[in-house]
Design a protein around this motif. Sequence first.
Motif, PDB file in Angstrom:
ATOM      1  N   ARG A   1      34.965  36.532  43.579  1.00 12.72           N
ATOM      2  CA  ARG A   1      36.119  36.233  44.433  1.00 12.72           C
ATOM      3  C   ARG A   1      36.258  34.741  44.676  1.00 12.72           C
ATOM      4  O   ARG A   1      37.374  34.230  44.816  1.00 12.72           O
ATOM      5  CB  ARG A   1      35.968  36.968  45.768  1.00 12.72           C
ATOM      6  N   GLU A   2      35.119  34.036  44.746  1.00 11.60           N
ATOM      7  CA  GLU A   2      35.163  32.580  44.920  1.00 11.60           C
ATOM      8  C   GLU A   2      35.853  31.907  43.732  1.00 11.60           C
ATOM      9  O   GLU A   2      36.355  30.787  43.853  1.00 11.60           O
ATOM     10  CB  GLU A   2      33.743  32.036  45.073  1.00 11.60           C
ATOM     11  N   LYS A   3      35.848  32.597  42.590  1.00 12.47           N
ATOM     12  CA  LYS A   3      36.504  32.069  41.390  1.00 12.47           C
ATOM     13  C   LYS A   3      37.890  32.689  41.194  1.00 12.47           C
ATOM     14  O   LYS A   3      38.469  32.613  40.106  1.00 12.47           O
ATOM     15  CB  LYS A   3      35.640  32.348  40.152  1.00 12.47           C
ATOM     16  N   ASP A   4      38.427  33.320  42.263  1.00 11.59           N
ATOM     17  CA  ASP A   4      39.753  33.949  42.241  1.00 11.59           C
ATOM     18  C   ASP A   4      39.837  35.092  41.233  1.00 11.59           C
ATOM     19  O   ASP A   4      40.873  35.305  40.591  1.00 11.59           O
ATOM     20  CB  ASP A   4      40.851  32.910  41.948  1.00 11.59           C
ATOM     21  N   ILE A   5      38.736  35.809  41.078  1.00 12.21           N
ATOM     22  CA  ILE A   5      38.704  36.998  40.222  1.00 12.21           C
ATOM     23  C   ILE A   5      38.385  38.187  41.124  1.00 12.21           C
ATOM     24  O   ILE A   5      37.340  38.219  41.779  1.00 12.21           O
ATOM     25  CB  ILE A   5      37.650  36.862  39.107  1.00 12.21           C
ATOM     26  N   TYR A   6      39.285  39.160  41.158  1.00  9.07           N
ATOM     27  CA  TYR A   6      39.172  40.235  42.141  1.00  9.07           C
ATOM     28  C   TYR A   6      38.905  41.603  41.522  1.00  9.07           C
ATOM     29  O   TYR A   6      38.874  42.605  42.224  1.00  9.07           O
ATOM     30  CB  TYR A   6      40.449  40.286  42.998  1.00  9.07           C
TER      31      TYR A   6
END
Length: 233
Positions: free
Chosen positions: A124-129
């Motif tokens: 999520r920190e890498k904008d992957i959900y």
Amino acid sequence: MNFEMHGMMVIKLLVGMAGVLFFLRMSGKSQMAQMTPTDIVNSFVIGAIVGGIIYDPDLSVWDMLFAMVIWSVINITVRLLSRNSYFSQLFQGKSEFIIKDGKLDLKVMERNNLSMEQLIARLREKDIYSLLDVDDIRFEADGQLTVFESQKEIFSYLLVNNGKMLKDTLKEAHRTEQWLHEELDKLGYSQISDLFCVEWTPDKGFYIIDKRGNIETLTIDSKLKELEGDISV
């Protein structure tokens, strides 16, 4: 007020600061960019050496210098040993795929003490959900995650590092040692020990640096142009 004692503390602080800066320069600028297990140990030990001697009136500046010199010699020895692949993995660790081709490796997660909640939080920190958006996840030696999202550009492989063939990376690239020798022979490189690094990107080609600093790139497009030139001749 003991001016002599406080004056000695100031001298120790100055010598300690100079020693730490020298140690960081000797260890390499990459120290400031990422922390390996060896770097973390160095931080604790150097802090203990400088802090302990500063506040101990029975220990002199020479004791501090002696301790830092010995620790520097130990670090130089570790760095020399790290040129060997076995000791490099022992001291620095190695990168591993947590997810490869969409398949999760539970043994790698367990070995690195990584839970599923932690993995998802870091994604999520890498904008992957969603894990559905990921093809591969690589757990680097410094604890960072390298994520290869679905339908993104193919990742490159470092096949040679400082004159040494990286056999584990060759396996990850689904290539053999014979294939690498043959490809490098075509480019005029008969000795892998003469090369500083070789990077290979599927569907793109090679990026090669020899130990004199010369750089050669051979892309798929350049191969096609060579073939066209041979045909025209």
